[in-house]
Design a protein around this motif. Structure first.
Motif, PDB file in Angstrom:
ATOM      1  N   LEU A 188       0.825  -1.204   0.000  1.00 56.86           N
ATOM      2  CA  LEU A 188       0.000   0.000   0.000  1.00 56.86           C
ATOM      3  C   LEU A 188       0.863   1.259   0.000  1.00 56.86           C
ATOM      4  O   LEU A 188       0.492   2.279  -0.589  1.00 56.86           O
ATOM      5  CB  LEU A 188      -0.924  -0.003   1.219  1.00 56.86           C
ATOM      6  N   LEU A 189       2.023   1.201   0.635  1.00 57.02           N
ATOM      7  CA  LEU A 189       2.904   2.367   0.707  1.00 57.02           C
ATOM      8  C   LEU A 189       3.340   2.839  -0.672  1.00 57.02           C
ATOM      9  O   LEU A 189       3.612   4.026  -0.874  1.00 57.02           O
ATOM     10  CB  LEU A 189       4.152   2.039   1.538  1.00 57.02           C
ATOM     11  N   ASP A 190       3.422   1.921  -1.626  1.00 51.72           N
ATOM     12  CA  ASP A 190       3.896   2.276  -2.960  1.00 51.72           C
ATOM     13  C   ASP A 190       2.821   2.891  -3.834  1.00 51.72           C
ATOM     14  O   ASP A 190       3.107   3.346  -4.936  1.00 51.72           O
ATOM     15  CB  ASP A 190       4.446   1.028  -3.664  1.00 51.72           C
ATOM     16  N   SER A 191       1.582   2.893  -3.361  1.00 52.25           N
ATOM     17  CA  SER A 191       0.489   3.406  -4.184  1.00 52.25           C
ATOM     18  C   SER A 191       0.191   4.855  -3.819  1.00 52.25           C
ATOM     19  O   SER A 191      -0.106   5.158  -2.659  1.00 52.25           O
ATOM     20  CB  SER A 191      -0.772   2.556  -3.981  1.00 52.25           C
ATOM     21  N   PRO A 192       0.260   5.766  -4.792  1.00 49.91           N
ATOM     22  CA  PRO A 192      -0.060   7.173  -4.495  1.00 49.91           C
ATOM     23  C   PRO A 192      -1.555   7.414  -4.378  1.00 49.91           C
ATOM     24  O   PRO A 192      -1.979   8.471  -3.908  1.00 49.91           O
ATOM     25  CB  PRO A 192       0.527   7.920  -5.695  1.00 49.91           C
ATOM     26  N   ASN A 193      -2.364   6.457  -4.820  1.00 52.33           N
ATOM     27  CA  ASN A 193      -3.814   6.624  -4.833  1.00 52.33           C
ATOM     28  C   ASN A 193      -4.464   5.688  -3.828  1.00 52.33           C
ATOM     29  O   ASN A 193      -3.837   4.776  -3.288  1.00 52.33           O
ATOM     30  CB  ASN A 193      -4.365   6.346  -6.237  1.00 52.33           C
ATOM     31  N   ALA A 194      -5.745   5.922  -3.589  1.00 50.02           N
ATOM     32  CA  ALA A 194      -6.517   5.029  -2.731  1.00 50.02           C
ATOM     33  C   ALA A 194      -6.598   3.641  -3.367  1.00 50.02           C
ATOM     34  O   ALA A 194      -6.675   3.510  -4.588  1.00 50.02           O
ATOM     35  CB  ALA A 194      -7.921   5.586  -2.506  1.00 50.02           C
ATOM     36  N   VAL A 195      -6.576   2.607  -2.523  1.00 53.57           N
ATOM     37  CA  VAL A 195      -6.531   1.227  -2.995  1.00 53.57           C
ATOM     38  C   VAL A 195      -7.612   0.434  -2.287  1.00 53.57           C
ATOM     39  O   VAL A 195      -7.873   0.637  -1.101  1.00 53.57           O
ATOM     40  CB  VAL A 195      -5.149   0.595  -2.710  1.00 53.57           C
ATOM     41  N   THR A 240      -6.266   4.602   2.195  1.00 51.55           N
ATOM     42  CA  THR A 240      -5.087   5.433   1.975  1.00 51.55           C
ATOM     43  C   THR A 240      -4.251   5.426   3.254  1.00 51.55           C
ATOM     44  O   THR A 240      -4.773   5.224   4.356  1.00 51.55           O
ATOM     45  CB  THR A 240      -5.458   6.887   1.632  1.00 51.55           C
ATOM     46  N   VAL A 241      -2.951   5.646   3.117  1.00 52.06           N
ATOM     47  CA  VAL A 241      -2.075   5.752   4.279  1.00 52.06           C
ATOM     48  C   VAL A 241      -2.527   6.956   5.100  1.00 52.06           C
ATOM     49  O   VAL A 241      -2.780   8.033   4.562  1.00 52.06           O
ATOM     50  CB  VAL A 241      -0.615   5.900   3.840  1.00 52.06           C
ATOM     51  N   GLN A 273      -6.964  -3.961 -14.155  1.00 58.59           N
ATOM     52  CA  GLN A 273      -8.095  -3.292 -13.509  1.00 58.59           C
ATOM     53  C   GLN A 273      -8.889  -4.248 -12.630  1.00 58.59           C
ATOM     54  O   GLN A 273      -9.394  -3.859 -11.576  1.00 58.59           O
ATOM     55  CB  GLN A 273      -9.007  -2.673 -14.569  1.00 58.59           C
ATOM     56  N   ALA A 274      -9.012  -5.498 -13.075  1.00 58.61           N
ATOM     57  CA  ALA A 274      -9.807  -6.472 -12.310  1.00 58.61           C
ATOM     58  C   ALA A 274      -9.053  -6.972 -11.084  1.00 58.61           C
ATOM     59  O   ALA A 274      -9.642  -7.198 -10.030  1.00 58.61           O
ATOM     60  CB  ALA A 274     -10.197  -7.647 -13.205  1.00 58.61           C
ATOM     61  N   VAL A 275      -7.740  -7.137 -11.212  1.00 56.81           N
ATOM     62  CA  VAL A 275      -6.928  -7.630 -10.098  1.00 56.81           C
ATOM     63  C   VAL A 275      -6.429  -6.413  -9.320  1.00 56.81           C
ATOM     64  O   VAL A 275      -5.255  -6.077  -9.333  1.00 56.81           O
ATOM     65  CB  VAL A 275      -5.749  -8.491 -10.600  1.00 56.81           C
ATOM     66  N   ASN A 276      -7.366  -5.707  -8.673  1.00 59.27           N
ATOM     67  CA  ASN A 276      -6.985  -4.494  -7.958  1.00 59.27           C
ATOM     68  C   ASN A 276      -6.636  -4.813  -6.516  1.00 59.27           C
ATOM     69  O   ASN A 276      -6.993  -5.846  -5.984  1.00 59.27           O
ATOM     70  CB  ASN A 276      -8.093  -3.438  -8.028  1.00 59.27           C
ATOM     71  N   GLY A 277      -5.929  -3.917  -5.882  1.00 59.78           N
ATOM     72  CA  GLY A 277      -5.474  -4.135  -4.518  1.00 59.78           C
ATOM     73  C   GLY A 277      -4.009  -4.507  -4.496  1.00 59.78           C
ATOM     74  O   GLY A 277      -3.481  -5.075  -5.448  1.00 59.78           O
ATOM     75  N   PRO A 278      -3.311  -4.201  -3.411  1.00 55.81           N
ATOM     76  CA  PRO A 278      -1.874  -4.410  -3.362  1.00 55.81           C
ATOM     77  C   PRO A 278      -1.457  -5.841  -3.066  1.00 55.81           C
ATOM     78  O   PRO A 278      -0.289  -6.168  -3.211  1.00 55.81           O
ATOM     79  CB  PRO A 278      -1.438  -3.487  -2.214  1.00 55.81           C
ATOM     80  N   PHE A 279      -2.392  -6.704  -2.633  1.00 53.91           N
ATOM     81  CA  PHE A 279      -1.992  -8.035  -2.206  1.00 53.91           C
ATOM     82  C   PHE A 279      -2.082  -9.038  -3.350  1.00 53.91           C
ATOM     83  O   PHE A 279      -1.192  -9.849  -3.552  1.00 53.91           O
ATOM     84  CB  PHE A 279      -2.846  -8.461  -1.024  1.00 53.91           C
TER      85      PHE A 279
END
Length: 584
Positions: free
Chosen positions: A310-317, A341-342, A467-473
């Motif tokens: 999540l830290l690497d994403s500048p946007n909401a996840v 978001t962080v 787009q379908a496989v969203n999320g950091p995990f």
């Protein structure tokens, strides 16, 4: 730099107490967050009311509740505070033991001698016995409004067999207050860190959709200035805006900053200079607060991996709800609906600086820093230019893991991170699934329409998967050529197959035509570009490796091709036997 070098002021002012717990009701440091306090006060004056106060740790919910209890006493109400963190495991073994504990504790708090023997009837069950005990024995003995504060009620969320019985019971008392004089005496305050995420406790039977919900917000800049003045600090000499940008109005983090600044007023400019430079490092004032997360993350590697991604994403996840609520309860993220978001720059900076060194699976267990082990960390704060170079190097390393055509992760990233996720799943005992995707007849398509059209199709399919496989995990990678791979930690085979079918449908709905005047193999192709999927899932064991899971997923993929393509086939048992299943 040690803060001991600054001159200390001598005083017994409560503002010099280290911020380590809730504020007493009369504390000069309390900052109101209108209209929350007024709404809470009004709610407690209503018969049979329920007040739900939710906030992560350090946000001030206990301080607010203490003020509410003090207000209730001023009104002549009787109050009882049950801290659910004090329940022993023995009392949580079953519903009967827990409710007896609840009744006995409530008796003592209401200064009434426990009398369970007369009211507890095993034939009608624990919930009815508990209800009769409170209604017929405790409330008549009080004969005035009673405010019952259930502190950290979220503690029982980890015991579903208790939560699924107790939470609906609370709701039933609230509903009975509509027609029962006895239950109109009761006002409930429920305070907890985060929402419970189970099917049963968020249903219509739960108290978590009745009463007044209060979610404590972060301080505004005006409230930060007010808190500074409460500490005796001049806002004009305090870097309010930079501080707000660092901690986003987090009450505990602000109190820690102002506490240290208050002690260093004779060198306040020097203090703030060093504070802002070192806040996100092991030499800053937050190091004890930040280190509390190491032990938790070391015990929950899945959560740690999610947090670092999540830290690497500048946007909401969008996160898995259970993981999201855990991170929210720790105060590390903010949730708006399903998007995370962080919560503040401090956490992002600190864990980007130290997190990968100690939280990623390749780190040795003894590398997790202990509270007294400063040595593994840099002895000096990072130089700004050096830090910028480190960030640029990180960006270059990330680019090295991207496939230039599709902008998905490449095979090298896939192999490396599959091994990490496998190790996490092996340690925690949850399943991990792999989907292998192959674009049907892609070589024929490429030969017929040309490489430009083929590359464009690969990009379009990759975009759909991304787009379908969203999320950091979860993550998707280009496995090679026209093949893609998706890793789904935590997914069993039925979930993996359902998700693969979702992806297959998405690709088909792109409606990329595959027939044309020059096409000589129309009879082999569908009307549009399609894809075949192989799915495999297993709970890792020492006798298996990630390569075993990949091999079985690959076998399942070829089974899908043999059965006519544009379908999903799965391997669904621990011995990796292939089970062919054609989905509509």
């Amino acid at each position: 730099m040690s803060f001991a070098r600054f001159p200390m002021i001598e005083a017994s002012d409560p503002r010099l107490d280290y911020p380590s717990g809730p504020l007493p009701p009369d504390s000069p440091l309390y900052v109101s967050r209108p209209p929350i306090e007024e709404q809470a006060y009004q709610t407690l004056t209503k018969p049979g009311s329920v007040l739900r106060i939710r906030a992560p740790q350090g946000m001030g919910k206990t301080s607010l509740c203490l003020r509410l209890i003090a207000m209730a006493k001023d009104y002549g109400y009787v109050t009882a505070r049950l801290d659910f963190r004090r329940i022993s495991r023995e009392m949580l073994r079953d519903e009967n033991s827990f409710l007896k504990w609840f009744c006995v504790q409530l008796s003592y708090l209401l200064k009434t001698t426990p009398n369970l023997e007369e009211y507890w009837d095993e034939h009608v069950g624990a919930k009815i016995s508990c209800t009769y005990y409170i209604e017929d024995y405790l409330l008549p003995a009080v004969d005035c409004p009673v405010v019952i504060w259930l502190q950290e009620v979220g503690h029982i969320f980890d015991y579903p067999q208790i939560a699924q019985e107790f939470l609906p019971l609370l709701r039933s008392w609230h509903e009975e207050a509509k027609y029962s004089d006895s239950w109109q005496q009761v006002r409930l305050i429920l305070s907890y860190r985060t929402e419970v995420y189970t099917l049963h406790t968020v249903s219509y039977q739960s108290p978590f959709n009745v009463g007044l919900p209060l979610r404590l917000p972060y301080f505004t800049i005006a409230q930060v200035e007010q808190l500074a003045t409460h500490y005796g600090l001049a806002p004009s000499a305090t870097p309010i805006v930079p501080l707000y940008a660092l901690v986003s109005g987090h009450p505990l983090l602000l109190n820690l900053a102002f506490y240290h600044a208050r002690q260093c007023q004779d060198a306040i400019a020097d203090f703030w200079h060093h504070f802002m430079r070192e806040a996100s490092t092991e030499r800053g004032v937050y190091h004890n607060h930040l280190r509390q997360y190491w032990g938790f993350f070391s015990e929950h590697p899945t959560l740690a991996e999610t947090w670092l991604a999540l830290l690497d994403s500048p946007n909401a996840v969008k996160l898995d709800p259970v993981l999201a609520y855990q991170l929210e309860g720790l105060g590390l993220i903010r949730l708006e609906g399903a998007m995370a978001t962080v919560s503040c720059a401090l956490y992002r900076n600190y864990f980007q600086l130290y997190g990968r060194r100690y939280l990623l699976p390749e780190s040795a267990p003894d590398a997790i820093p202990e509270a007294a082990a400063i040595a593994p960390f840099p002895s000096d704060p990072p130089d700004p230019q050096l830090y910028q170079l480190q960030q640029e190097n990180l960006t270059l390393r990330q680019l090295a893991y991207l496939d230039p055509l599709t902008q998905l992760f490449n095979r090298g990233y896939f192999d490396q991170h599959l091994a990490k996720y496998w190790q996490n799943a092996l340690c925690e005992g949850y399943p991990i699934a792999i989907l292998l995707c192959d674009i049907d007849y892609f070589k024929l398509y490429n030969d017929t329409f040309g490489h430009v059209a083929g590359d464009d199709t690969l990009r379009k399919v990759a975009q759909v998967l991304k787009q379908a496989v969203n999320g950091p995990f979860y993550f998707v990678a280009r496995y090679g050529g026209e093949e893609f791979a998706v890793v789904l930690p935590g997914a069993d085979i039925s979930q993996a197959v359902a998700f693969a079918e979702h992806l297959r449908s998405k690709i088909q709905n792109l409606a990329i035509p595959v027939q044309g005047e020059e096409t000589v193999v129309d009879h082999l192709l569908h009307e549009v570009v399609t894809a075949s999927f192989g799915a495999a899932s297993v709970i890792p064991q020492a006798k298996y490796t990630p390569l075993d899971l990949l091999t079985v997923a690959d076998l399942a993929l070829y089974a899908a091709k043999r059965k006519g393509r544009n379908r999903v086939c799965a391997a669904d048992d621990p011995d990796f036997s292939i089970v062919h299943s054609q989905l509509p």
